[in-house]
Design a protein around this motif. Structure first.
Motif, PDB file in Angstrom:
ATOM      1  N   VAL A 135       0.849  -1.185   0.000  1.00  0.00           N
ATOM      2  CA  VAL A 135       0.000   0.000   0.000  1.00  0.00           C
ATOM      3  C   VAL A 135       0.888   1.239   0.000  1.00  0.00           C
ATOM      4  O   VAL A 135       1.791   1.371   0.832  1.00  0.00           O
ATOM      5  N   ILE A 136       0.648   2.130  -0.951  1.00  0.00           N
ATOM      6  CA  ILE A 136       1.401   3.380  -1.054  1.00  0.00           C
ATOM      7  C   ILE A 136       0.420   4.532  -0.906  1.00  0.00           C
ATOM      8  O   ILE A 136      -0.542   4.654  -1.682  1.00  0.00           O
ATOM      9  N   SER A 137       0.624   5.370   0.090  1.00  0.00           N
ATOM     10  CA  SER A 137      -0.233   6.529   0.297  1.00  0.00           C
ATOM     11  C   SER A 137       0.484   7.781  -0.191  1.00  0.00           C
ATOM     12  O   SER A 137       1.672   7.960   0.064  1.00  0.00           O
ATOM     13  N   VAL A 138      -0.252   8.623  -0.901  1.00  0.00           N
ATOM     14  CA  VAL A 138       0.295   9.884  -1.394  1.00  0.00           C
ATOM     15  C   VAL A 138      -0.478  11.011  -0.712  1.00  0.00           C
ATOM     16  O   VAL A 138      -1.709  11.054  -0.782  1.00  0.00           O
ATOM     17  N   CYS A 139       0.230  11.887  -0.017  1.00  0.00           N
ATOM     18  CA  CYS A 139      -0.453  12.937   0.731  1.00  0.00           C
ATOM     19  C   CYS A 139       0.211  14.288   0.466  1.00  0.00           C
ATOM     20  O   CYS A 139       1.345  14.361  -0.021  1.00  0.00           O
ATOM     21  N   GLY A 140      -0.510  15.351   0.792  1.00  0.00           N
ATOM     22  CA  GLY A 140       0.036  16.682   0.566  1.00  0.00           C
ATOM     23  C   GLY A 140      -0.957  17.757   0.953  1.00  0.00           C
ATOM     24  O   GLY A 140      -2.100  17.475   1.305  1.00  0.00           O
ATOM     25  N   SER A 141      -0.502  18.983   0.862  1.00  0.00           N
ATOM     26  CA  SER A 141      -1.349  20.117   1.211  1.00  0.00           C
ATOM     27  C   SER A 141      -2.404  20.337   0.125  1.00  0.00           C
ATOM     28  O   SER A 141      -2.272  19.820  -0.993  1.00  0.00           O
ATOM     29  N   PRO A 142      -3.451  21.116   0.417  1.00  0.00           N
ATOM     30  CA  PRO A 142      -4.455  21.405  -0.619  1.00  0.00           C
ATOM     31  C   PRO A 142      -3.812  22.076  -1.833  1.00  0.00           C
ATOM     32  O   PRO A 142      -2.872  22.871  -1.701  1.00  0.00           O
ATOM     33  N   ASN A 143      -4.290  21.718  -3.024  1.00  0.00           N
ATOM     34  CA  ASN A 143      -3.823  22.309  -4.282  1.00  0.00           C
ATOM     35  C   ASN A 143      -2.338  22.074  -4.544  1.00  0.00           C
ATOM     36  O   ASN A 143      -1.661  22.914  -5.155  1.00  0.00           O
ATOM     37  N   SER A 144      -1.845  20.925  -4.094  1.00  0.00           N
ATOM     38  CA  SER A 144      -0.422  20.616  -4.302  1.00  0.00           C
ATOM     39  C   SER A 144      -0.192  19.732  -5.525  1.00  0.00           C
ATOM     40  O   SER A 144       0.912  19.233  -5.729  1.00  0.00           O
ATOM     41  N   GLY A 145      -1.233  19.519  -6.328  1.00  0.00           N
ATOM     42  CA  GLY A 145      -1.093  18.658  -7.488  1.00  0.00           C
ATOM     43  C   GLY A 145      -0.961  17.204  -7.121  1.00  0.00           C
ATOM     44  O   GLY A 145      -0.463  16.383  -7.890  1.00  0.00           O
ATOM     45  N   LYS A 146      -1.451  16.888  -5.952  1.00  0.00           N
ATOM     46  CA  LYS A 146      -1.275  15.562  -5.363  1.00  0.00           C
ATOM     47  C   LYS A 146      -1.943  14.460  -6.182  1.00  0.00           C
ATOM     48  O   LYS A 146      -1.317  13.426  -6.455  1.00  0.00           O
ATOM     49  N   THR A 147      -3.186  14.668  -6.571  1.00  0.00           N
ATOM     50  CA  THR A 147      -3.915  13.619  -7.292  1.00  0.00           C
ATOM     51  C   THR A 147      -3.254  13.317  -8.634  1.00  0.00           C
ATOM     52  O   THR A 147      -3.065  12.153  -9.001  1.00  0.00           O
ATOM     53  N   THR A 148      -2.890  14.363  -9.359  1.00  0.00           N
ATOM     54  CA  THR A 148      -2.252  14.170 -10.665  1.00  0.00           C
ATOM     55  C   THR A 148      -0.921  13.446 -10.514  1.00  0.00           C
ATOM     56  O   THR A 148      -0.632  12.494 -11.249  1.00  0.00           O
ATOM     57  N   ALA A 149      -0.105  13.896  -9.565  1.00  0.00           N
ATOM     58  CA  ALA A 149       1.193  13.253  -9.346  1.00  0.00           C
ATOM     59  C   ALA A 149       1.016  11.812  -8.872  1.00  0.00           C
ATOM     60  O   ALA A 149       1.728  10.906  -9.317  1.00  0.00           O
ATOM     61  N   ALA A 150       0.054  11.586  -7.985  1.00  0.00           N
ATOM     62  CA  ALA A 150      -0.201  10.228  -7.477  1.00  0.00           C
ATOM     63  C   ALA A 150      -0.583   9.294  -8.610  1.00  0.00           C
ATOM     64  O   ALA A 150      -0.134   8.141  -8.669  1.00  0.00           O
ATOM     65  N   LEU A 151      -1.414   9.787  -9.524  1.00  0.00           N
ATOM     66  CA  LEU A 151      -1.842   8.976 -10.657  1.00  0.00           C
ATOM     67  C   LEU A 151      -0.660   8.637 -11.562  1.00  0.00           C
ATOM     68  O   LEU A 151      -0.515   7.488 -12.004  1.00  0.00           O
ATOM     69  N   LYS A 152       0.211   9.608 -11.818  1.00  0.00           N
ATOM     70  CA  LYS A 152       1.368   9.354 -12.685  1.00  0.00           C
ATOM     71  C   LYS A 152       2.373   8.417 -12.008  1.00  0.00           C
ATOM     72  O   LYS A 152       2.995   7.578 -12.672  1.00  0.00           O
ATOM     73  N   ILE A 153       2.523   8.538 -10.696  1.00  0.00           N
ATOM     74  CA  ILE A 153       3.398   7.617  -9.963  1.00  0.00           C
ATOM     75  C   ILE A 153       2.828   6.200 -10.041  1.00  0.00           C
ATOM     76  O   ILE A 153       3.560   5.227 -10.266  1.00  0.00           O
ATOM     77  N   ALA A 154       1.519   6.086  -9.877  1.00  0.00           N
ATOM     78  CA  ALA A 154       0.867   4.772  -9.961  1.00  0.00           C
ATOM     79  C   ALA A 154       1.062   4.158 -11.339  1.00  0.00           C
ATOM     80  O   ALA A 154       1.343   2.954 -11.467  1.00  0.00           O
ATOM     81  N   MET A 155       0.940   4.971 -12.385  1.00  0.00           N
ATOM     82  CA  MET A 155       1.067   4.457 -13.749  1.00  0.00           C
ATOM     83  C   MET A 155       2.502   4.008 -14.047  1.00  0.00           C
ATOM     84  O   MET A 155       2.716   2.985 -14.697  1.00  0.00           O
ATOM     85  N   GLU A 156       3.489   4.753 -13.549  1.00  0.00           N
ATOM     86  CA  GLU A 156       4.880   4.334 -13.756  1.00  0.00           C
ATOM     87  C   GLU A 156       5.211   3.101 -12.929  1.00  0.00           C
ATOM     88  O   GLU A 156       5.968   2.240 -13.366  1.00  0.00           O
ATOM     89  N   LEU A 157       4.647   3.021 -11.736  1.00  0.00           N
ATOM     90  CA  LEU A 157       4.846   1.842 -10.899  1.00  0.00           C
ATOM     91  C   LEU A 157       4.295   0.606 -11.595  1.00  0.00           C
ATOM     92  O   LEU A 157       4.932  -0.454 -11.636  1.00  0.00           O
ATOM     93  N   TYR A 158       3.133   0.764 -12.201  1.00  0.00           N
ATOM     94  CA  TYR A 158       2.486  -0.310 -12.952  1.00  0.00           C
ATOM     95  C   TYR A 158       3.346  -0.731 -14.143  1.00  0.00           C
ATOM     96  O   TYR A 158       3.571  -1.920 -14.387  1.00  0.00           O
ATOM     97  N   ASN A 159       3.854   0.230 -14.895  1.00  0.00           N
ATOM     98  CA  ASN A 159       4.677  -0.069 -16.068  1.00  0.00           C
ATOM     99  C   ASN A 159       6.060  -0.587 -15.684  1.00  0.00           C
ATOM    100  O   ASN A 159       6.632  -1.424 -16.371  1.00  0.00           O
ATOM    101  N   PHE A 160       6.586  -0.094 -14.579  1.00  0.00           N
ATOM    102  CA  PHE A 160       7.930  -0.476 -14.157  1.00  0.00           C
ATOM    103  C   PHE A 160       7.974  -1.915 -13.650  1.00  0.00           C
ATOM    104  O   PHE A 160       8.948  -2.635 -13.876  1.00  0.00           O
ATOM    105  N   ASP A 161       6.914  -2.331 -12.968  1.00  0.00           N
ATOM    106  CA  ASP A 161       6.938  -3.660 -12.348  1.00  0.00           C
ATOM    107  C   ASP A 161       6.072  -4.654 -13.115  1.00  0.00           C
ATOM    108  O   ASP A 161       5.198  -5.315 -12.554  1.00  0.00           O
TER     109      ASP A 161
END
Length: 241
Positions: A4-30
Motif C-alpha cells: 500500500v502506497i499513500s500519497v499525501c500533501g497540502s491542498p492544491n499541491s497537485g497531489k492527485t495528478t502526481a499520485a496517478l502518474k506515480i501509480a502508472m509508472e509503478l504499474y509499467n515499471f513492475d
C-alpha cells in the motif's frame, strides 16, 4: 504480499495528478502487476476529471462498496473503473454529484476491511489521500501504508499546512518519501528555501507542460509523453518497490 502506497500533501499541491502518474509508472515499471488507484475525495470527486468524457451510467462509485455492512473482495471488484489501454489497472473513487451526504460515514473496521479487499485484488494499492484531517480513509491509509509519499510544493501555504500536522508526519518518518512538486514555471519559486525547511527532499518533479495539457484535455489516464517528468516518476516507483 500486496503493498500500500499513500500519497499525501497540502491542498492544491497537485497531489492527485502526481499520485496517478506515480501509480502508472509503478504499474509499467513492475511488469504491469495488478494495481488499484483509490481517490477517496468527496469534495472534488476524482472520477469526474479522470474520466471526463464518460457518462455517469458508465462509471462505478466506491461509495457503493463502502455502503455494505461488510466489505468483501467482490464488492470492490464490481466498483472498479478501467480503461482499455491499462489492463490490470483499476480506478476507485466517487462520481460527479456525490458528496459527504451521499453515503454513511464508514467505521474504522469497515475501512480496514476495504483495504484488505483491495490488497486481495492487487499487487499495489496507491491511495491518493485527501488533505482533510477528518477523512477516515486517508488517515488510516497513511498509518497502514508501506510507503508514504509526501508531496511538497514551494509555497508558504504548504509549509503552514505541514506545520499544523507536523506530529502526524513525524510518526511516518521511517516510511516517508519526500517529493517536491514543481507545478508552475516561475524563476522566483522559493524551491531552495522550502527544501531547507523540510530538511531536504528525495525527489523533485519538474514542471511539465504536457501534464498541464493532459489536465486540461481530460487525458490524465494516458501515459505522459514528457520523458524528463517520467524519469523522475520512474525513480520514485523504484524507491517504492
Amino acid at each position: 504480499m500486496a503493498k500500500v502506497i499513500s500519497v499525501c500533501g497540502s491542498p492544491n499541491s497537485g497531489k492527485t495528478t502526481a499520485a496517478l502518474k506515480i501509480a502508472m509508472e509503478l504499474y509499467n515499471f513492475d511488469n504491469k502487476k495488478p494495481l488499484l488507484f483509490l481517490s477517496p475525495d468527496l469534495n472534488v470527486p476524482s472520477l469526474a476529471y479522470i474520466f471526463p468524457h464518460a457518462k455517469d451510467s458508465e462509471l462505478y462509485s466506491v461509495g457503493v462498496a463502502l455502503d455494505k455492512t461488510d466489505v468483501y473482495r467482490d464488492d470492490v471488484m464490481r466498483q472498479i473503473n478501467n480503461v482499455k489501454t491499462l489492463a490490470n489497472f483499476g480506478f476507485l473513487g466517487f462520481k460527479s454529484g456525490e458528496n459527504h451526504y451521499s453515503y454513511p460515514t464508514p467505521t474504522d473496521d469497515k475501512v480496514l476491511g476495504f483495504f484488505q479487499a483491495m490488497k486481495d485484488i492487487a499487487e499495489y494499492v496507491v491511495i491518493d489521500c485527501t488533505s482533510n484531517a477528518d477523512d477516515l480513509i486517508s488517515t488510516l491509509a497513511k498509518s497502514h501504508a508501506d510507503a508514504v509519499i509526501q508531496m511538497v510544493i514551494p509555497d508558504l501555504r504548504c509549509m503552514t499546512y505541514y506545520a499544523s500536522c507536523a506530529e502526524q508526519f513525524e510518526h511516518l518518518a521511517e516510511k516517508r518519501i519526500k517529493v517536491m512538486n514543481t507545478m508552475e514555471m516561475d524563476l522566483y519559486l522559493p524551491i531552495n528555501e522550502v527544501t531547507d525547511h523540510f530538511h531536504g527532499v528525495d525527489f523533485t518533479l519538474p514542471y511539465s507542460r504536457a501534464l498541464k495539457q493532459q489536465s486540461i484535455t481530460g487525458t490524465l489516464s494516458e501515459r505522459i509523453p514528457d520523458s524528463e517528468y517520467r524519469k523522475v516518476v520512474k525513480d520514485i516507483a523504484k524507491a517504492v518497490i
